[in-house]
Design a protein around this motif. Sequence first.
Motif, PDB file in Angstrom:
ATOM      1  N   ASN A   1     -30.811  12.856  10.901  1.00  0.00           N
ATOM      2  CA  ASN A   1     -29.888  12.616  11.741  1.00  0.00           C
ATOM      3  C   ASN A   1     -28.761  13.610  11.843  1.00  0.00           C
ATOM      4  OD1 ASN A   1     -28.361  11.224  13.652  1.00  0.00           O
ATOM      5  ND2 ASN A   1     -27.763   9.650  12.024  1.00  0.00           N
ATOM      6  N   VAL A   2     -28.261  14.179  10.955  1.00  0.00           N
ATOM      7  CA  VAL A   2     -27.285  15.122  10.793  1.00  0.00           C
ATOM      8  C   VAL A   2     -27.766  16.553  11.288  1.00  0.00           C
ATOM      9  CG1 VAL A   2     -25.861  16.656   9.420  1.00  0.00           C
ATOM     10  CG2 VAL A   2     -25.875  14.290   9.062  1.00  0.00           C
ATOM     11  N   LEU A   3     -28.946  16.922  11.242  1.00  0.00           N
ATOM     12  CA  LEU A   3     -29.610  18.095  11.486  1.00  0.00           C
ATOM     13  C   LEU A   3     -29.654  18.027  13.262  1.00  0.00           C
ATOM     14  CD1 LEU A   3     -32.199  19.311   9.275  1.00  0.00           C
ATOM     15  CD2 LEU A   3     -30.300  20.361   9.637  1.00  0.00           C
ATOM     16  N   ILE A   4     -30.283  16.745  13.604  1.00  0.00           N
ATOM     17  CA  ILE A   4     -30.368  16.603  15.259  1.00  0.00           C
ATOM     18  C   ILE A   4     -29.220  16.663  15.861  1.00  0.00           C
ATOM     19  CG2 ILE A   4     -31.197  14.840  16.891  1.00  0.00           C
ATOM     20  CD1 ILE A   4     -33.616  14.281  15.023  1.00  0.00           C
ATOM     21  N   SER A   5     -28.055  15.791  15.170  1.00  0.00           N
ATOM     22  CA  SER A   5     -26.844  15.771  15.734  1.00  0.00           C
ATOM     23  C   SER A   5     -26.206  17.085  15.896  1.00  0.00           C
ATOM     24  CB  SER A   5     -25.990  14.874  15.161  1.00  0.00           C
ATOM     25  OG  SER A   5     -26.290  13.507  14.925  1.00  0.00           O
ATOM     26  N   ARG A   6     -26.373  18.125  14.845  1.00  0.00           N
ATOM     27  CA  ARG A   6     -25.407  19.379  14.775  1.00  0.00           C
ATOM     28  C   ARG A   6     -26.258  20.275  16.195  1.00  0.00           C
ATOM     29  NH1 ARG A   6     -22.033  22.186  10.959  1.00  0.00           N
ATOM     30  NH2 ARG A   6     -22.193  24.321  11.820  1.00  0.00           N
ATOM     31  N   TRP A   7     -27.501  20.068  16.301  1.00  0.00           N
ATOM     32  CA  TRP A   7     -28.478  20.925  16.919  1.00  0.00           C
ATOM     33  C   TRP A   7     -28.029  20.564  18.470  1.00  0.00           C
ATOM     34  CZ3 TRP A   7     -33.840  19.549  19.233  1.00  0.00           C
ATOM     35  CH2 TRP A   7     -34.123  20.644  19.828  1.00  0.00           C
ATOM     36  N   ILE A   8     -28.064  19.330  18.649  1.00  0.00           N
ATOM     37  CA  ILE A   8     -27.995  18.863  20.310  1.00  0.00           C
ATOM     38  C   ILE A   8     -26.441  18.482  20.575  1.00  0.00           C
ATOM     39  CG2 ILE A   8     -30.322  18.159  20.356  1.00  0.00           C
ATOM     40  CD1 ILE A   8     -29.576  15.302  20.192  1.00  0.00           C
ATOM     41  N   THR A   9     -25.680  18.489  19.655  1.00  0.00           N
ATOM     42  CA  THR A   9     -24.308  18.214  19.776  1.00  0.00           C
ATOM     43  C   THR A   9     -23.369  19.200  19.717  1.00  0.00           C
ATOM     44  OG1 THR A   9     -24.905  15.955  19.546  1.00  0.00           O
ATOM     45  CG2 THR A   9     -22.616  16.068  19.836  1.00  0.00           C
ATOM     46  N   PRO A  10     -22.577  19.615  21.018  1.00  0.00           N
ATOM     47  CA  PRO A  10     -21.523  20.529  20.438  1.00  0.00           C
ATOM     48  C   PRO A  10     -20.363  19.818  19.791  1.00  0.00           C
ATOM     49  CG  PRO A  10     -21.349  19.800  22.870  1.00  0.00           C
ATOM     50  CD  PRO A  10     -22.407  19.044  22.351  1.00  0.00           C
TER      51      PRO A  10
ATOM     52  N   TYR B   1     -13.008  16.114  21.533  1.00  0.00           N
ATOM     53  CA  TYR B   1     -13.762  16.271  20.037  1.00  0.00           C
ATOM     54  C   TYR B   1     -14.805  15.448  19.882  1.00  0.00           C
ATOM     55  CZ  TYR B   1     -13.218  16.481  14.808  1.00  0.00           C
ATOM     56  OH  TYR B   1     -13.555  16.582  13.690  1.00  0.00           O
ATOM     57  N   LEU B   2     -16.167  15.913  19.734  1.00  0.00           N
ATOM     58  CA  LEU B   2     -17.267  15.155  19.354  1.00  0.00           C
ATOM     59  C   LEU B   2     -17.730  14.959  17.889  1.00  0.00           C
ATOM     60  CD1 LEU B   2     -19.650  16.507  22.240  1.00  0.00           C
ATOM     61  CD2 LEU B   2     -18.039  14.228  22.341  1.00  0.00           C
ATOM     62  N   ASN B   3     -18.072  15.869  17.404  1.00  0.00           N
ATOM     63  CA  ASN B   3     -18.421  15.779  15.966  1.00  0.00           C
ATOM     64  C   ASN B   3     -19.225  14.531  15.742  1.00  0.00           C
ATOM     65  OD1 ASN B   3     -18.405  16.806  13.356  1.00  0.00           O
ATOM     66  ND2 ASN B   3     -16.534  15.782  12.770  1.00  0.00           N
ATOM     67  N   VAL B   4     -20.190  14.399  16.409  1.00  0.00           N
ATOM     68  CA  VAL B   4     -21.189  13.449  16.115  1.00  0.00           C
ATOM     69  C   VAL B   4     -21.890  13.114  14.765  1.00  0.00           C
ATOM     70  CG1 VAL B   4     -23.402  12.143  17.060  1.00  0.00           C
ATOM     71  CG2 VAL B   4     -21.722  13.069  18.779  1.00  0.00           C
ATOM     72  N   ASN B   5     -21.549  12.154  14.294  1.00  0.00           N
ATOM     73  CA  ASN B   5     -22.147  11.874  12.709  1.00  0.00           C
ATOM     74  C   ASN B   5     -21.752  12.664  11.835  1.00  0.00           C
ATOM     75  OD1 ASN B   5     -23.857   9.680  13.641  1.00  0.00           O
ATOM     76  ND2 ASN B   5     -25.428  11.294  14.236  1.00  0.00           N
ATOM     77  N   LEU B   6     -20.461  13.425  12.138  1.00  0.00           N
ATOM     78  CA  LEU B   6     -19.874  14.343  11.014  1.00  0.00           C
ATOM     79  C   LEU B   6     -20.653  15.522  11.071  1.00  0.00           C
ATOM     80  CD1 LEU B   6     -17.992  11.954   8.810  1.00  0.00           C
ATOM     81  CD2 LEU B   6     -17.146  12.638  10.829  1.00  0.00           C
ATOM     82  N   SER B   7     -21.595  15.842  11.745  1.00  0.00           N
ATOM     83  CA  SER B   7     -22.511  17.013  11.648  1.00  0.00           C
ATOM     84  C   SER B   7     -21.890  18.443  11.788  1.00  0.00           C
ATOM     85  CB  SER B   7     -23.206  16.890  12.790  1.00  0.00           C
ATOM     86  OG  SER B   7     -22.995  17.070  13.867  1.00  0.00           O
ATOM     87  N   HIS B   8     -20.818  18.550  12.228  1.00  0.00           N
ATOM     88  CA  HIS B   8     -20.074  19.655  12.144  1.00  0.00           C
ATOM     89  C   HIS B   8     -18.869  19.912  11.009  1.00  0.00           C
ATOM     90  CE1 HIS B   8     -21.615  21.241  15.947  1.00  0.00           C
ATOM     91  NE2 HIS B   8     -21.546  19.979  16.285  1.00  0.00           N
ATOM     92  N   GLU B   9     -18.212  18.956  10.838  1.00  0.00           N
ATOM     93  CA  GLU B   9     -17.222  18.719   9.715  1.00  0.00           C
ATOM     94  C   GLU B   9     -16.790  17.359   9.369  1.00  0.00           C
ATOM     95  OE1 GLU B   9     -13.683  20.700  11.175  1.00  0.00           O
ATOM     96  OE2 GLU B   9     -13.227  19.119  12.505  1.00  0.00           O
ATOM     97  N   LEU B  10     -15.939  17.276   8.227  1.00  0.00           N
ATOM     98  CA  LEU B  10     -15.397  16.019   7.906  1.00  0.00           C
ATOM     99  C   LEU B  10     -14.138  15.757   8.776  1.00  0.00           C
ATOM    100  CD1 LEU B  10     -15.905  15.667   4.049  1.00  0.00           C
ATOM    101  CD2 LEU B  10     -17.081  14.292   5.949  1.00  0.00           C
TER     102      LEU B  10
END
Length: 170
Positions: free
Chosen positions: A91-100, A144-153
């Motif tokens: 989930n985190v990998l996909i969120s980081r890959w497809i969500t800015p 600010y998106l940061n979906v599923n905290l895939s970029h940062e806390l």
Amino acid sequence: IGLWYGKELIIMAHLVAVSIDQVLWYVDLFGWLVSGKFPIGVAKYLTWPATSFATRITSTHHLWTIPLLMYACGGIRLAAFPFSGLVIFTNVLISRWITPFTIDYSCLNNTKKEDVNTKDSTTSTTTTTTTTTTASTVNNRVTYLNVNLSHELWKDIEFDFLQIQNDNPS
């Protein structure tokens, strides 16, 4: 999906995955109710001026998800933990890959079309010309998106050792 199809392992895996964040939410809300401060910071975004009413309402899922899922599956089996780890990682990998990380709307332009009528006095004909004017967006809003905290806390969480996944950890 787990609730829809009655697949308890999927329900339990989701329960394990969300329990970390949601238990921290419970601690934050309890701390805020008692002292007026968020001891951890995971729920502090509710007090940000930019947080919309809709975001505040939809954030209530942090309060009822664990009780609902515990009721639905009657507890947690050990098999849910490795499956949950796999789901979280994916989930985190996909969120980081497809969500800015953010969307900057200041690069968008407002386009306005106008019809301009001109009359030629010698031939008595009217010509209509369509012109397009472009004006920059006024509000320069960044979401600010940061979906599923895939970029940062969240920026309000001040535990440095938890910030290791950031692009520029402290």
